[in-house]
Design a protein around this motif. Sequence first.
Motif, PDB file in Angstrom:
ATOM      1  N   ASP A  23     -30.964  -5.970   0.939  1.00  0.00           N
ATOM      2  CA  ASP A  23     -31.881  -5.118   0.193  1.00  0.00           C
ATOM      3  C   ASP A  23     -31.731  -5.376  -1.304  1.00  0.00           C
ATOM      4  O   ASP A  23     -30.768  -5.994  -1.756  1.00  0.00           O
ATOM      5  CB  ASP A  23     -31.575  -3.638   0.468  1.00  0.00           C
ATOM      6  CG  ASP A  23     -32.077  -3.194   1.829  1.00  0.00           C
ATOM      7  OD1 ASP A  23     -32.991  -3.854   2.358  1.00  0.00           O
ATOM      8  OD2 ASP A  23     -31.554  -2.198   2.349  1.00  0.00           O
ATOM      9  N   ARG A  45     -51.647   7.301  11.304  1.00  0.00           N
ATOM     10  CA  ARG A  45     -50.869   6.801  10.168  1.00  0.00           C
ATOM     11  C   ARG A  45     -49.425   7.287  10.158  1.00  0.00           C
ATOM     12  O   ARG A  45     -48.646   6.897   9.302  1.00  0.00           O
ATOM     13  CB  ARG A  45     -51.575   7.163   8.862  1.00  0.00           C
ATOM     14  CG  ARG A  45     -52.780   6.273   8.603  1.00  0.00           C
ATOM     15  CD  ARG A  45     -53.589   6.708   7.425  1.00  0.00           C
ATOM     16  NE  ARG A  45     -54.716   5.799   7.220  1.00  0.00           N
ATOM     17  CZ  ARG A  45     -55.860   6.131   6.620  1.00  0.00           C
ATOM     18  NH1 ARG A  45     -56.023   7.377   6.153  1.00  0.00           N
ATOM     19  NH2 ARG A  45     -56.821   5.247   6.483  1.00  0.00           N
ATOM     20  N   ALA A  89     -47.154   4.368  10.144  1.00  0.00           N
ATOM     21  CA  ALA A  89     -46.887   3.563   8.955  1.00  0.00           C
ATOM     22  C   ALA A  89     -45.446   3.788   8.501  1.00  0.00           C
ATOM     23  O   ALA A  89     -44.931   4.900   8.528  1.00  0.00           O
ATOM     24  CB  ALA A  89     -47.857   3.933   7.845  1.00  0.00           C
ATOM     25  N   MET A  90     -44.787   2.713   8.087  1.00  0.00           N
ATOM     26  CA  MET A  90     -43.399   2.793   7.635  1.00  0.00           C
ATOM     27  C   MET A  90     -43.272   2.017   6.336  1.00  0.00           C
ATOM     28  O   MET A  90     -44.073   1.124   6.052  1.00  0.00           O
ATOM     29  CB  MET A  90     -42.462   2.200   8.692  1.00  0.00           C
ATOM     30  CG  MET A  90     -42.503   2.904  10.033  1.00  0.00           C
ATOM     31  SD  MET A  90     -41.430   2.117  11.246  1.00  0.00           S
ATOM     32  CE  MET A  90     -39.813   2.497  10.582  1.00  0.00           C
ATOM     33  N   ASP A  91     -42.256   2.338   5.566  1.00  0.00           N
ATOM     34  CA  ASP A  91     -42.027   1.574   4.346  1.00  0.00           C
ATOM     35  C   ASP A  91     -41.492   0.196   4.703  1.00  0.00           C
ATOM     36  O   ASP A  91     -41.026  -0.053   5.818  1.00  0.00           O
ATOM     37  CB  ASP A  91     -41.053   2.316   3.423  1.00  0.00           C
ATOM     38  CG  ASP A  91     -39.681   2.473   4.051  1.00  0.00           C
ATOM     39  OD1 ASP A  91     -38.915   1.495   4.046  1.00  0.00           O
ATOM     40  OD2 ASP A  91     -39.397   3.575   4.567  1.00  0.00           O
ATOM     41  N   ASP A  92     -41.566  -0.719   3.735  1.00  0.00           N
ATOM     42  CA  ASP A  92     -41.198  -2.108   3.993  1.00  0.00           C
ATOM     43  C   ASP A  92     -39.753  -2.249   4.459  1.00  0.00           C
ATOM     44  O   ASP A  92     -39.440  -3.071   5.319  1.00  0.00           O
ATOM     45  CB  ASP A  92     -41.423  -2.960   2.742  1.00  0.00           C
ATOM     46  CG  ASP A  92     -42.905  -3.183   2.455  1.00  0.00           C
ATOM     47  OD1 ASP A  92     -43.728  -2.881   3.333  1.00  0.00           O
ATOM     48  OD2 ASP A  92     -43.233  -3.646   1.338  1.00  0.00           O
ATOM     49  N   GLY A  93     -38.864  -1.444   3.891  1.00  0.00           N
ATOM     50  CA  GLY A  93     -37.458  -1.530   4.282  1.00  0.00           C
ATOM     51  C   GLY A  93     -37.249  -1.181   5.742  1.00  0.00           C
ATOM     52  O   GLY A  93     -36.496  -1.854   6.453  1.00  0.00           O
ATOM     53  N   ALA A  94     -37.935  -0.133   6.201  1.00  0.00           N
ATOM     54  CA  ALA A  94     -37.819   0.258   7.606  1.00  0.00           C
ATOM     55  C   ALA A  94     -38.410  -0.810   8.522  1.00  0.00           C
ATOM     56  O   ALA A  94     -37.864  -1.093   9.589  1.00  0.00           O
ATOM     57  CB  ALA A  94     -38.511   1.606   7.826  1.00  0.00           C
ATOM     58  N   LEU A  95     -39.528  -1.402   8.088  1.00  0.00           N
ATOM     59  CA  LEU A  95     -40.116  -2.488   8.876  1.00  0.00           C
ATOM     60  C   LEU A  95     -39.188  -3.685   8.950  1.00  0.00           C
ATOM     61  O   LEU A  95     -39.045  -4.309   9.996  1.00  0.00           O
ATOM     62  CB  LEU A  95     -41.454  -2.912   8.265  1.00  0.00           C
ATOM     63  CG  LEU A  95     -42.653  -2.017   8.575  1.00  0.00           C
ATOM     64  CD1 LEU A  95     -43.853  -2.422   7.715  1.00  0.00           C
ATOM     65  CD2 LEU A  95     -43.020  -2.096  10.046  1.00  0.00           C
ATOM     66  N   ASP A  96     -38.540  -4.014   7.832  1.00  0.00           N
ATOM     67  CA  ASP A  96     -37.596  -5.136   7.820  1.00  0.00           C
ATOM     68  C   ASP A  96     -36.456  -4.898   8.803  1.00  0.00           C
ATOM     69  O   ASP A  96     -36.063  -5.802   9.552  1.00  0.00           O
ATOM     70  CB  ASP A  96     -37.019  -5.327   6.414  1.00  0.00           C
ATOM     71  CG  ASP A  96     -38.037  -5.880   5.429  1.00  0.00           C
ATOM     72  OD1 ASP A  96     -39.058  -6.431   5.876  1.00  0.00           O
ATOM     73  OD2 ASP A  96     -37.815  -5.749   4.204  1.00  0.00           O
TER      74      ASP A  96
END
Length: 386
Positions: free
Chosen positions: A322, A261, A264-271
């Motif tokens: 963002d 895990r 796992a990354m936050d949505d902003g980092a994934l974007d």
Amino acid sequence: MSQLLGGLTPGQFLKEYWQQKPLLVRQAVADFPCPVAPGELAGLACDEEVESRLLLEKGGERPWQLEHGPFSEERFPNLPESHWTLLVQEINKHVPEFALLQDRFNFLPNWRLDDVMVSFAPPGGTVGPHADNYDVFLIQGPGRRRWQISSRTPAEEDLIPDLDVRILRDFQPEQEWVLEPGDMLYLPPGIAHHGVALEDCITISVGFRAPAEAELIAAFAAQFLDTLDPERFYRDAGRVPARVPGEIDQPSRKQIHAIIRQMAMDDGALDRWFGRFTTAVRPGHWLPESEAAVDFDALFQRMNAGEALWRSEYARFAHFSDEDGTVHLFVAGEEYPLPEALTSAAVLLAGQRRFTAADFVPIAGEEAFRRLVTELYARGCLFFPE
């Protein structure tokens, strides 16, 4: 737009046809004269910087023989009179008119756009019955081509084995059309199709390719692995004696969960990762050589003198904003964060393929925009055509 989609609005097309069923549009691009003749296409296929293929259904050393360019000029006079096809990939990089043709499809996002391919075939020329994993708009240039399609999604066992290309063994057409110059056929992924030249003809393919889910996950995992220390191992100092030696106990499982895990990354980092990924220069491709350093005023002076600044077809552009207003512009795999005040700059640069002085005037005084343009020019992502 109405003419391109046969009277449909973009919303209607996306709701009723996109990735669902084919659409034939007569005279969709009647106002687009094909900018290359067969001889010019052959000339491009002789260039080492151009990706090209030659497929011979008959007349080669074996059926469906595939050859990759660049080709010698002597190759083409020695071809048979029929049953072969020359394909030039990414012709939008080499012929500006094909780059601008992509703008007609701006109701679809640029990050989904793959390239423009042009093929020439004499009578009987075909690439065989097959199915693709991407959306394609097939535009008929000079000449006529017969298209047959089947809605049955083929499986691996439906292919003829041991060929250079993926050809369906038993293609049973359900619909058939003859496309005249200016006609267009949209095909969603998985639709088996077979196009055969009825006379010397050129076909233009505008392709929209989506990444496979496995490709996305593998690419994300690969970039995460680059951040890890390869000499750091699973450790379990202080563990209690095993009561059941064959069991993977709960503390061990929890530790493995924690290791995995980490990815796992936050949505902003994934974007932001996806912005870099989807605009990255793909393996086997490259950006043009960097331009000599020049300041924004020198570039803008040339634009004021009437020259248009073009976005390089070798560089992909995309952007998003963002919730806090920060704008993220991505160009050829690099991220350029911009203040909210420069949202219009990201929209402009990622949404057009050529720019005049009038396009830049509203934001030419913004220092961040001036730095951005000069850096992109230095990278070869923006250029003045010769």
